[in-house]
Write a protein that holds these residues in place. Structure first.
Motif, short mmCIF file in Angstrom:
data_model
loop_
_atom_site.label_atom_id
_atom_site.label_comp_id
_atom_site.label_asym_id
_atom_site.label_seq_id
_atom_site.Cartn_x
_atom_site.Cartn_y
_atom_site.Cartn_z
N GLN A 52 -23.81 26.85 -20.05
CA GLN A 52 -25.08 26.33 -20.56
C GLN A 52 -25.29 24.85 -20.25
OE1 GLN A 52 -22.49 27.07 -22.51
NE2 GLN A 52 -22.25 25.49 -24.07
N ASP A 53 -24.23 24.13 -19.90
CA ASP A 53 -24.34 22.72 -19.51
C ASP A 53 -24.42 22.56 -17.99
OD1 ASP A 53 -24.20 21.84 -22.17
OD2 ASP A 53 -22.02 21.98 -22.14
N ASN A 54 -24.57 23.68 -17.29
CA ASN A 54 -24.71 23.73 -15.84
C ASN A 54 -23.41 23.43 -15.08
OD1 ASN A 54 -26.44 24.53 -13.77
ND2 ASN A 54 -26.84 22.41 -13.18
N TYR A 55 -22.26 23.51 -15.76
CA TYR A 55 -20.97 23.39 -15.09
C TYR A 55 -20.61 24.74 -14.48
CZ TYR A 55 -20.03 18.93 -17.41
OH TYR A 55 -20.08 17.63 -17.83
N PRO A 56 -20.10 24.76 -13.26
CA PRO A 56 -19.67 26.04 -12.68
C PRO A 56 -18.52 26.62 -13.50
CG PRO A 56 -19.79 24.33 -11.00
CD PRO A 56 -19.96 23.65 -12.32
N PHE A 57 -18.56 27.93 -13.72
CA PHE A 57 -17.42 28.59 -14.34
C PHE A 57 -16.27 28.54 -13.35
CE2 PHE A 57 -20.66 31.17 -16.80
CZ PHE A 57 -20.38 30.57 -18.01
N GLU A 58 -15.13 28.16 -13.85
CA GLU A 58 -13.96 27.98 -13.01
C GLU A 58 -12.73 28.35 -13.80
OE1 GLU A 58 -13.29 24.45 -10.08
OE2 GLU A 58 -12.80 23.78 -12.09
N ILE A 59 -11.80 29.00 -13.15
CA ILE A 59 -10.51 29.31 -13.76
C ILE A 59 -9.53 28.25 -13.28
CG2 ILE A 59 -8.61 30.95 -13.95
CD1 ILE A 59 -11.15 32.10 -15.10
N ILE A 60 -8.86 27.64 -14.21
CA ILE A 60 -7.84 26.65 -13.89
C ILE A 60 -6.49 27.30 -14.11
CG2 ILE A 60 -6.84 24.42 -14.53
CD1 ILE A 60 -10.18 24.37 -15.48
N GLN A 64 2.64 25.84 -14.68
CA GLN A 64 3.96 26.09 -15.24
C GLN A 64 4.23 27.59 -15.40
OE1 GLN A 64 1.41 24.78 -16.97
NE2 GLN A 64 1.47 25.35 -19.12
N HIS A 65 3.18 28.42 -15.43
CA HIS A 65 3.35 29.87 -15.53
C HIS A 65 3.05 30.59 -14.22
CE1 HIS A 65 3.93 29.56 -19.80
NE2 HIS A 65 2.75 29.01 -19.98
N THR A 66 2.18 30.05 -13.39
CA THR A 66 1.74 30.77 -12.20
C THR A 66 2.48 30.38 -10.94
OG1 THR A 66 -0.01 29.16 -11.77
CG2 THR A 66 -0.59 31.07 -13.12
N GLU A 67 3.22 29.29 -10.98
CA GLU A 67 3.88 28.77 -9.78
C GLU A 67 4.72 29.83 -9.06
OE1 GLU A 67 6.37 24.77 -8.63
OE2 GLU A 67 6.31 25.41 -10.71
N GLY A 76 -5.24 28.64 -4.91
CA GLY A 76 -5.14 27.23 -5.26
C GLY A 76 -4.95 27.03 -6.75
N GLU A 77 -5.20 25.82 -7.19
CA GLU A 77 -5.04 25.48 -8.61
C GLU A 77 -6.21 25.94 -9.45
OE1 GLU A 77 -4.36 21.30 -8.82
OE2 GLU A 77 -2.56 21.41 -7.59
N ASN A 78 -7.33 26.26 -8.81
CA ASN A 78 -8.49 26.76 -9.55
C ASN A 78 -9.39 27.53 -8.60
OD1 ASN A 78 -10.15 24.85 -8.16
ND2 ASN A 78 -9.59 23.31 -9.66
N PHE A 79 -10.31 28.31 -9.17
CA PHE A 79 -11.29 29.01 -8.35
C PHE A 79 -12.53 29.31 -9.17
CE2 PHE A 79 -8.02 32.06 -9.65
CZ PHE A 79 -8.74 33.07 -10.28
N LEU A 98 -2.17 32.43 -18.36
CA LEU A 98 -1.95 32.00 -16.98
C LEU A 98 -3.09 31.19 -16.41
CD1 LEU A 98 -0.46 35.30 -15.53
CD2 LEU A 98 0.78 33.33 -16.44
N GLY A 99 -4.28 31.38 -16.96
CA GLY A 99 -5.45 30.66 -16.48
C GLY A 99 -6.40 30.40 -17.62
N VAL A 100 -7.03 29.23 -17.59
CA VAL A 100 -7.93 28.84 -18.68
C VAL A 100 -9.31 28.49 -18.11
CG1 VAL A 100 -6.08 27.98 -20.16
CG2 VAL A 100 -7.26 26.41 -18.64
#
Length: 181
Positions: A52-60, A64-67, A76-79, A98-100
């Motif tokens: 709603q604030d026009n930020y792209p939805f992104e998974i970070i 420490q868990h996904t490495e 990558g580190e996000n998508f 694993l992703g936030v």
């Protein structure tokens, strides 16, 4: 409903037998619920490619868990992601986050050795997207032209990420890289 009851029974069987599982959106919610966590109405529904604030939805990714987790090889580190949900999940201490996301935190979850749930729709194809725009009650209220333009702008990278996740899951499931490049 009886369909959801059958789905919960199926996921319980999957977990009890350590069968590889990849739940997308509702599949994540069923996984978490069956494994003892909770599902609740999200204070902020996530719909589309932007919040709603026009930020792209992104998974970070949580490094420490996904490495060393095979589901995330080559990512990558996000998508960027497409979201279409009004619920969120509450994890138990035995589940791995694993992703936030920025608004709904629990976006990628691992239960046990090989059961994963992903809140976003990384499986989105142009054909699916067109159909959803016409049929989904949350999407038909949106500016479909803008949504289609945004998808077209990121489609190549989006598809690459989705295919990599599917390939990685096939590896987790013991099928190696059976999805063509």
């Amino acid at each position: 409903t009886s369909k959801m009851k059958a789905e919960r029974i199926f996921v319980k069987t999957v977990l009890a037998n350590s069968i590889p599982y990849l739940g997308i959106c509702l599949g994540l919610q069923v996984l978490v619920k069956v494994a003892g966590g909770g599902v609740y109405r999200s204070p902020v529904p996530e719909i589309g490619f932007r919040d709603q604030d026009n930020y792209p939805f992104e998974i970070i990714m949580l490094s420490q868990h996904t490495e060393h987790d095979p589901l995330f090889t080559g990512l990558g580190e996000n998508f960027r992601v497409f979201q279409l949900h009004g619920e969120a999940v509450k994890l138990t201490p035995s589940m791995q986050q694993l992703g936030v996301g920025r608004l709904v935190k629990n976006q990628i979850v691992k239960v046990g050795r090989c059961a994963y749930g992903i809140q976003c729709h990384f499986e989105l194809t142009p054909e699916m997207f067109k159909q959803w725009l016409c049929e989904d009650s949350d999407l038909v209220q949106r500016d479909c032209t803008s949504l289609q333009a945004e998808f077209q702008a990121i489609q190549t990278e989006y598809t690459k990420t989705g295919l990599q996740l599917f390939r990685n899951f096939l590896t987790v499931a013991g099928y190696g890289n059976t999805l063509g490049r």
